[in-house]
Write an enzyme that holds these catalytic residues in place. Structure first.
Site, PDB file in Angstrom:
ATOM      1  N   ARG A 145       1.012  10.260   0.904  1.00  0.00           N
ATOM      2  CA  ARG A 145       1.650  11.102   1.640  1.00  0.00           C
ATOM      3  C   ARG A 145       3.035  11.793   1.222  1.00  0.00           C
ATOM      4  O   ARG A 145       3.442  12.635   1.991  1.00  0.00           O
ATOM      5  CB  ARG A 145       1.856  10.535   3.141  1.00  0.00           C
ATOM      6  N   GLU A 159       0.826  -1.259  -0.012  1.00  0.00           N
ATOM      7  CA  GLU A 159       0.188  -0.121  -0.023  1.00  0.00           C
ATOM      8  C   GLU A 159       0.960   1.094  -0.235  1.00  0.00           C
ATOM      9  O   GLU A 159       1.537   1.673   0.935  1.00  0.00           O
ATOM     10  CB  GLU A 159      -0.842   0.017   1.093  1.00  0.00           C
ATOM     11  N   LYS A 195     -11.395  -0.639   6.431  1.00  0.00           N
ATOM     12  CA  LYS A 195     -10.273  -0.693   7.213  1.00  0.00           C
ATOM     13  C   LYS A 195     -10.702  -0.371   8.566  1.00  0.00           C
ATOM     14  O   LYS A 195     -11.588   0.585   8.592  1.00  0.00           O
ATOM     15  CB  LYS A 195      -9.386   0.537   6.506  1.00  0.00           C
TER      16      LYS A 195
END
Ligand SMILES: O=C(O)C(=O)C[C@H](O)[C@H](O)COP(=O)(O)O
Length: 207
Positions: free
Chosen positions: A45, A41, A129
């Site tokens: 950012r 993943e 999630k």
């Protein structure tokens, strides 16, 4: 065809990666693949995220690649263009969810309360999630949620070798996300062997 949920379930652990230099994506992908964790993943950012995903996708066509920290529809577009298999967001943003659904791209949004689970279910989502897993109550909280809702979860945030098997023991947990095997400082210093060792240990620790 293997579904996304089946792939996550087989992998059990998804490394959550913040990569500063897209040139590091392929060497990092190589240690992941070679040590039994053919997935990533890549979090949006860092500005290198999209290019890192493109590089990984080209080098490892079979790898399961998700985009993390996806906060806007624009980032959804960037992630899809880069070649991701799925999208992850830290929170539940109906606008982003709707946009992914329009674009036919699986999204796993973060939730950590009964109300958010219900809002996500209302939008037709069945895989969520659980974030931030540890601070939100960890295994006991997730057990309370899974006792009530017919939803699958990917706990992330505070998952470690010490508790991952407790999460995975919960039937509704497909896989856990975590950063412990891909620490930012080791990526920045290109310590691929050390990362390889951590990845190998993480895989070996799975029950
Ligand atoms: O930005 C996202 O989409 C995230 O998933 C946030 C994280 O990377 C997790 O907080 C990882 O948590 P740790 O494994 O405890 O380091």
């Amino acid at each position: 065809m293997t579904t996304l949920n089946e792939k996550l379930q087989a992998l059990k652990v998804i490394p959550v990666i913040a990569i500063k230099d897209a040139n590091d994506a392929v060497p990092l992908g190589k240690v992941l693949v070679e040590n039994g964790m053919p997935c990533a993943e890549i979090t949006f950012r860092t500005p290198a995220a999209a290019q890192a995903i493109k590089n990984l996708r080209e080098a490892f066509p079979e790898m399961l690649i998700g985009a993390g920290t996806v906060l806007t529809s624009k980032t959804v577009d960037e992630a899809i263009d880069a070649g991701v298999d799925f999208i992850v967001s830290p929170g539940f943003n109906p606008t982003t969810v709707k946009y992914c659904q329009q674009r036919n791209m699986p999204i796993i949004p973060g939730v950590n309360s009964p109300s958010l689970v219900e809002q996500a279910m209302e939008m037709g989502l069945t895989t969520l999630k659980f974030f931030p897993a540890g601070p939100s109550g960890g295994v006991p909280m997730l057990k309370s949620l899974t006792a009530v809702y017919p939803v699958s979860f990917m706990p992330t945030g505070g998952v470690s070798p010490a508790n991952i098997n407790e999460y995975l023991d919960i039937n509704a947990v497909l896989a856990c996300g975590g950063t412990w095997m891909v620490p930012a400082d080791l990526i920045d210093n290109r310590e691929w062997d050390k990362i390889g060792q951590l990845v190998k240990e993480a895989v070996a620790a799975l029950k």
